[in-house]
Design an enzyme around this catalytic site. Structure first.
Site, PDB file in Angstrom:
ATOM      1  N   ALA A  55      -3.573   7.873  -4.966  1.00 35.37           N
ATOM      2  CA  ALA A  55      -2.216   7.349  -5.153  1.00 35.37           C
ATOM      3  C   ALA A  55      -2.384   5.902  -5.606  1.00 35.37           C
ATOM      4  O   ALA A  55      -2.806   5.034  -4.825  1.00 35.37           O
ATOM      5  CB  ALA A  55      -1.447   7.427  -3.843  1.00 35.37           C
ATOM      6  N   GLY A  82       0.826  -1.210   0.000  1.00 35.77           N
ATOM      7  CA  GLY A  82       0.000   0.000   0.000  1.00 35.77           C
ATOM      8  C   GLY A  82       0.852   1.248   0.000  1.00 35.77           C
ATOM      9  O   GLY A  82       2.058   1.186  -0.224  1.00 35.77           O
ATOM     10  N   ASN A  83       0.225   2.385   0.248  1.00 40.07           N
ATOM     11  CA  ASN A  83       0.982   3.638   0.331  1.00 40.07           C
ATOM     12  C   ASN A  83       0.361   4.523   1.399  1.00 40.07           C
ATOM     13  O   ASN A  83      -0.650   4.162   2.010  1.00 40.07           O
ATOM     14  CB  ASN A  83       1.033   4.318  -1.033  1.00 40.07           C
ATOM     15  CG  ASN A  83      -0.347   4.659  -1.538  1.00 40.07           C
ATOM     16  OD1 ASN A  83      -1.025   5.513  -0.990  1.00 40.07           O
ATOM     17  ND2 ASN A  83      -0.788   3.963  -2.584  1.00 40.07           N
ATOM     18  N   ARG A  84       0.993   5.679   1.620  1.00 38.06           N
ATOM     19  CA  ARG A  84       0.621   6.491   2.777  1.00 38.06           C
ATOM     20  C   ARG A  84      -0.428   7.555   2.481  1.00 38.06           C
ATOM     21  O   ARG A  84      -0.652   8.447   3.296  1.00 38.06           O
ATOM     22  CB  ARG A  84       1.883   7.164   3.338  1.00 38.06           C
ATOM     23  CG  ARG A  84       2.827   6.176   4.004  1.00 38.06           C
ATOM     24  CD  ARG A  84       4.261   6.660   3.934  1.00 38.06           C
ATOM     25  NE  ARG A  84       4.427   7.950   4.566  1.00 38.06           N
ATOM     26  CZ  ARG A  84       4.781   8.134   5.833  1.00 38.06           C
ATOM     27  NH1 ARG A  84       5.009   7.099   6.596  1.00 38.06           N
ATOM     28  NH2 ARG A  84       4.910   9.335   6.318  1.00 38.06           N
ATOM     29  N   SER A  85      -1.097   7.482   1.342  1.00 37.05           N
ATOM     30  CA  SER A  85      -2.093   8.512   1.031  1.00 37.05           C
ATOM     31  C   SER A  85      -3.282   8.434   1.995  1.00 37.05           C
ATOM     32  O   SER A  85      -3.839   7.355   2.216  1.00 37.05           O
ATOM     33  CB  SER A  85      -2.583   8.333  -0.407  1.00 37.05           C
ATOM     34  OG  SER A  85      -3.605   9.258  -0.657  1.00 37.05           O
TER      35      SER A  85
END
Ligand code: CTP
Length: 400
Positions: free
Chosen positions: A275, A208-211
């Site tokens: 994102a 995943g990502n930090r958005s």
């Protein structure tokens, strides 16, 4: 500075009790609120409550304090009129210009922005009479927030719930901040993607990502406040649904692509604030991946995800559709932004610098919006909604 003057109209629906929270939000954030309930609203919440919470007198009829000509003055002096809940009857009266009590008189004399937050049973909301009244009010410049879907008065559920008071408050705050009387996205359908995609490895793990999704939600909220019909494609954001916005929830990049393509088919503008993971694991393990003693872990093989922004820019669903991308960069922010704008083929690219403590999850943001026409719009550090409004200003200019 004088406090902004807000008229809170309350019509006779069970959701009237939720207007108490809306009222508190206004008073606690420095607004001078005059509550104007209808006589039927008082069956649900009494005048004493409205008066105590607002600190102002409360009347339903034009016959109280006649020497002050309240039926004209309250509307004339307001900076914003918000009717929450707005019943089917109230929408009909407003659309037809009836003036048989203080609230309907106020609606006729107000020259400021007007927001209606309807709440009623699904059948009443869907009735052609109500729909035509809503269309009339919107055509005249009022912001009519779409009702939420969910539990109604009894055991029934459907469209017609009053949106969360916090979300109605956000719409009002935006409308007040901009002072718009002509919602410039009225009649437009806009699609916003928000959040960050998650690419599953097995049933319990993902890449995943930090958005946080906050910028995308701010875009959706501000577009709704400017009168647009908004579809928000939300990837794992975990934020409350903005009032009057259709929310479609997705998990992965592939699901996001499908939802965006579907919604974009009749959209005037698409803003890709999500994102999106560029890669996903090539294989999905149906069972949880276990560690094995004495063995190195299996490498994770990745494959490319589709580039949604490039795809919708190259193959526009409608002529004149405006497409906006976002670029999160850590170095050479502007140069990388220009290259990315050209590569993706969108009309506008919002470029912001990200890092450990910058932008992700924050309430504020700063950015440069690059245009395919060579333009460059700097947005100073400020709330994500201010950046969102700048994006919509640039979109509106291109739509016109
Ligand atoms: N985007 C997309 N589909 C992808 C990846 C990104 O639609 N598979 C969109 C994002 O929503 C965003 C924009 O493209 O609007 C920029 O994404 P970014 O990840 O910054 O760009 P990349 O193409 O991944 O470039 P790089 O990895 O080189 O920074």
């Amino acid at each position: 500075m004088d406090k902004p003057k807000v008229v809170l109209g309350v019509s006779g629906g069970i959701a009237a009790y939720k207007a108490c929270e809306l009222l508190r939000r206004f008073t606690e954030s420095g607004h001078d609120v005059r509550v104007v309930p209808t006589a039927s609203a008082l069956h649900f919440v009494g005048a004493a409550t409205w008066s105590a919470l607002s600190g102002n007198p409360v009347s339903t009829e034009v016959w109280d304090a006649v020497h002050e000509v309240p039926h004209v003055r309250i509307g004339q002096h307001a900076d914003l009129v918000v009717v929450a809940p707005a019943t089917a009857d109230m929408l009909a009266k407003a659309a037809h210009g009836l003036a048989d009590d203080l609230l309907t008189n106020t609606l006729l004399t107000a020259r400021c922005p007007v927001v209606f937050a309807p709440a009623m049973h699904t059948e009443m909301w869907e009735h052609p009479a109500t729909q035509e009244n809503v269309a009339t009010l919107r055509r005249r410049g009022a912001v009519v927030v779409e009702p939420a879907v969910g539990r109604l008065t009894g055991v029934d559920t459907g469209k017609g719930r009053l949106p969360d008071p916090a979300e109605i408050f956000e719409v009002c705050r935006r409308v007040l901040a901009r002072g718009v009387t002509e919602p410039d996205l009225r009649g437009r359908h806009v699609v916003v993607s928000a959040g960050g995609t998650r690419e599953p490895l097995d049933p319990v793990r993902f890449l995943g990502n930090r958005s946080s999704g906050k910028q995308g939600y701010a875009l959706a909220r501000t577009a709704a406040a400017r009168g647009a019909r908004v579809t928000l494609i939300s990837a794992n954001a975990g934020l409350p649904d903005p009032a009057g916005v259709d929310v479609v929830r997705v998990g992965t990049a592939v699901q996001l692509r499908e939802a965006v393509l579907k919604a974009a088919a009749d959209a005037d503008a698409v803003v890709m604030a999500a994102a999106v993971a560029d890669f996903r694991p090539a294989a999905y393990a149906a069972g949880k991946i276990k560690k094995k003693d004495g063995q190195d872990p299996e490498p994770i093989v990745l494959v490319r995800n589709p580039d949604i922004l490039a795809e919708i820019s190259a193959d526009r669903a409608r002529p004149g559709q405006v497409i906006v991308g976002f670029a999160a960069e850590t170095d050479d922010v502007l140069a990388n932004g220009r290259t990315k704008l050209a590569r993706k083929g969108c009309d506008l690219l919002v470029v912001n610098e990200v890092g450990e403590r910058k932008t992700f999850g924050a309430e504020e943001n700063e950015a440069v919006v690059l245009g395919a026409d060579g333009s460059e719009t700097r947005v100073p550090h400020g709330p994500k909604e201010a950046l969102a409004d700048t994006v919509w200003d640039l979109v509106v200019r291109r739509l016109d």
